[in-house]
Write an enzyme that holds these catalytic residues in place. Structure first.
Site, short mmCIF file in Angstrom:
data_model
loop_
_atom_site.label_atom_id
_atom_site.label_comp_id
_atom_site.label_asym_id
_atom_site.label_seq_id
_atom_site.Cartn_x
_atom_site.Cartn_y
_atom_site.Cartn_z
CG PHE A 173 -0.26 0.26 2.53
CD1 PHE A 173 0.07 1.55 2.95
CD2 PHE A 173 0.03 -0.80 3.39
CE1 PHE A 173 0.70 1.78 4.16
CE2 PHE A 173 0.66 -0.58 4.61
CZ PHE A 173 0.99 0.71 5.00
CE LYS A 202 -3.13 -8.60 -3.80
NZ LYS A 202 -3.62 -7.66 -2.70
CD GLU A 256 -6.06 -5.87 0.52
OE1 GLU A 256 -6.03 -6.47 1.62
OE2 GLU A 256 -5.15 -5.96 -0.33
CB SER A 312 5.34 -7.26 6.38
OG SER A 312 4.54 -8.42 6.16
CB CYS A 317 10.54 -0.86 2.88
SG CYS A 317 11.17 -0.56 1.22
CD GLU A 341 8.97 -2.72 8.09
OE1 GLU A 341 9.45 -2.10 7.13
OE2 GLU A 341 8.39 -3.82 7.97
#
Length: 499
Positions: free
Chosen positions: A149, A173, A176, A226, A281, A382
Site C-alpha cells: 500500500f 495484484k 486493496e 512485510s 521500507c 518494523e
C-alpha cells in the site's frame, strides 16, 4: 460511491465474487470507494488472458515493445499530477511526495525503454573447428507482481514495465487499501498501444494472492511487503516451482559519528524518518549516535521535528499526511505509549495529534524516542510510522555491531566527514543498500534495489540488471556449420575437442 474493478484482457471487468473491500480517505476517515476482491476463478481469468497474450507478445520484436514503452513513458509524464492525486486520495501522502513516487517509478519505465541494450547476448566464435557458442536470454511467460500500500504506483512500476519489456505478460495484484493508481497505470498502458492481456490487474486479499502463488501458468512472482508475508510468499511460490523475488521489511539504521555535520545529520534524520509518515521500507527508523554527540543531535532532531506541518495531503502547506488506516494508526501509537515502560525517554509524543476540521482522519504526530534499548518493542519491530528511535553507542565498532546484530539488512547510512571511516562502514555493514551522508540510499533505476537477511527472500534484487535477469532465463547455443567444401566427417565417439 466509487467502485474499482479488475482490468483483464485490456478492459474493465466487474468483480464477480460478491466480495468487496472498503477504501478510505485517510485524511477524513470516510469510506470513499469499494474495491472488488477477486476469487480464484477471477485470478485464473487474468492469468488465462496473460497466457493468451504471451503467444504473440513473447515473440514481438524489441522495436515493437520499446516503441510502446516510449509512448507509455510520455503518457505517464503527462499524467503525473493525476496519478499523484489518486495516491494522495487513497494513501494520504502529500502531493509533492506522491509526485516523487511517480518520478521514481518513471525511472524504471525509462530503463525498460532501453531494454534492447539490456537483452544483448554474448557470442564466442571458433571455440572449436567452425563451432560457435552464443548465450541468449529469453522471457519466462506469465509473471505476477504483488505490491504494498505504501507505494501504490512506484512499486508496480518497478516490476511490470521491465517484465513486459523482456517479453513477459503480467498479472498485478496491488494492495486493496489503495487500488486506483494500479488501474490507471494499466489504462494508460492500453492507451499507449500495449496489446490486450499483456498487463492485467486483479484486486483482492489472501484468496487472490494464494491463487497466484499456486497457479500452474504463473512462472515467477515479485513481491514487496512485510517480512512475515515475504517469507510466506517465497516458501509457497517456490514450493509450486516458481521463481521468486520477495522483498521484506526493514529496520534501517543511521550511524552518526562525532565528526559528522550534526545539522546535516539532523535534517537527514527528520526527512528519512518522517517522510511519507514513516510508511517506507527505506525509512530511517533507528539513529545510532555516538554518545559524545548524542544529546546535541537529539536536540537538533527535536527542534526540526516540532516544525513539521501535518495535514491533508492535498493541502500545499502539509509536509506529512495521515496514516493509511485507523487500525494502523492505533498500532503505531502503541509503540510510543509503551516506550517509557521499556526504558526509553519519550522526547516527542505524537499520539494525541489531530487536525482541525479532519478529526476523524488517521492522524498521528511525530514521535522521538531516545535511549532506546535493543530489546524494546519499538526497536525490534518494523513500526512503519513516524516514530524515530535513538540508540547510543560509545564507539564506531559498538555502533556497527549493533547494526549488524539486527535481523534486517535492507538499508543503512553513515554520517561522517571521515572518508576512511565511511569506507570501512560500507564494506563492514551487513545491509544491501548503504548511504554515505545520504539518508535514504534507494538506488537509481539502472542499479538494483534490495536488502540482505530478513529483508529479502530469493536471489534477485528488484529492477536494474537483477530485474532483467529475474524476468528472463539464460540459454546457451552451440552451433557448427560445415564448410560447403567439406565432405562427410563420419562418426566420432570421443568428447568434442576444443584444443
Amino acid at each position: 460511491m466509487k467502485t474499482v474493478n479488475h482490468w483483464i484482457g485490456g478492459k474493465t471487468v466487474e468483480g464477480a465474487s460478491g466480495n468487496w473491500g472498503p477504501v478510505t480517505d485517510p485524511a477524513t476517515g470516510a469510506v470513499t470507494t469499494q474495491v472488488a476482491l477477486a476469487s480464484a476463478d477471477e485470478v485464473d481469468a487474468a492469468v488465462s488472458a496473460a497466457k493468451e497474450a504471451y503467444a504473440t507478445w513473447g515473440t514481438a520484436s524489441l522495436a515493437q515493445r520499446t516503441s510502446i514503452l516510449f509512448r507509455y513513458r510520455a503518457l505517464l509524464d503527462a499524467h503525473r499530477d493525476d496519478i499523484a492525486a489518486l495516491i494522495t486520495a487513497e494513501h494520504g501522502k502529500v502531493h509533492s511526495d506522491a509526485l516523487g513516487e511517480v518520478a521514481r517509478g518513471l525511472e524504471i519505465v525509462e530503463l525498460a525503454c532501453g531494454i534492447t541494450t539490456q537483452l544483448k547476448g554474448e557470442l564466442s566464435t571458433q571455440v572449436s573447428n567452425r563451432v560457435d557458442v552464443s548465450a541468449i536470454r529469453q522471457s519466462l511467460g506469465v509473471v505476477a507482481g504483488i505490491t504494498p500500500f505504501n507505494f501504490p504506483a512506484m512499486v508496480p512500476m518497478w516490476m511490470f514495465p521491465l517484465a513486459i519489456a523482456c517479453g513477459n505478460t503480467f498479472v498485478l495484484k496491488p494492495s486493496e487499501k489503495d487500488p486506483s493508481p494500479a488501474n490507471f497505470l494499466a489504462e494508460l498502458a492500453a492507451e499507449a498501444g500495449l496489446p490486450d492481456g499483456v498487463l492485467n490487474v486483479v484486486h483482492g486479499d489472501k484468496v487472490a494472492v494464494d491463487a497466484l502463488l499456486t497457479h500452474p501458468d504463473v512462472a515467477a512472482v515479485s513481491f514487496v511487503g512485510s517480512t512475515p508475508i515475504a517469507r510466506y510468499i517465497h516458501a509457497t511460490a517456490s514450493a509450486n516451482g516458481k521463481r521468486v523475488q520477495a522483498l521484506g521489511g526493514a529496520k534501517n539504521h543511521m550511524l552518526v559519528l562525532p565528526d559528522a555535520d550534526l545539522d546535516a545529520a539532523a535534517d537527514a534524520a527528520v526527512s528519512a524518518a518522517y517522510g511519507s509518515a514513516g510508511e517506507r521500507c527505506m525509512a530511517i527508523s533507528a539513529v545510532v549516535a555516538i554518545s559524545s554527540v548524542a544529546d546535541e543531535l537529539v536536540d537538533k532532531i527535536r527542534e526540526r521535528a516540532e516544525k513539521i506541518k501535518i495535514g491533508p495531503g492535498n493541502d500545499p502547506v502539509s509536509e506529512m499526511g495521515p496514516l493509511i488506516t485507523k487500525a494502523h494508526r492505533d498500532k503505531v501509537a502503541t509503540y510510543v505509549t509503551g516506550a517509557a515502560a521499556q526504558g526509553a525517554e519519550v522526547v516527542l509524543d505524537g499520539t494525541g495529534y489531530t487536525v482541525d476540521g479532519f478529526e476523524d482522519g488517521h492522524w498521528i504526530g511525530l514521535s522521538l524516542l531516545d535511549k532506546v534499548s535493543t530489546d524494546s518493542d519499538a526497536y525490534r519491530d518494523e513500526i512503519f510510522g513516524p516514530v524515530l528511535c535513538v540508540l547510543r553507542a560509545d564507539t564506531y565498532e559498538e555502533g556497527l555491531a549493533l547494526i549488524n546484530a539486527s535481523p534486517y539488512g535492507n538499508g543503512t547510512a553513515i554520517f561522517t566527514r571521515d572518508g576512511g571511516a565511511a569506507r570501512r562502514f560500507q564494506l563492514e555493514v551487513e545491509a544491501g543498500m548503504v548511504g554515505v551522508n545520504v539518508p535514504i540510499p534507494v538506488p537509481v533505476g539502472y542499479h538494483s534495489f534490495g536488502g540482505w537477511k530478513d529483508s529479502l527472500f530469493g536471489d534477485h534484487h528488484i529492477y536494474g540488471n537483477d530485474g532483467v535477469h529475474f524476468y528472463t532465463r539464460g540459454k546457451v547455443v552451440t552451433t557448427r556449420w560445415p564448410d560447403p567444401s567439406e565432405g562427410h566427417i563420419g562418426v566420432d565417439l570421443g568428447f568434442p575437442r576444443n584444443h
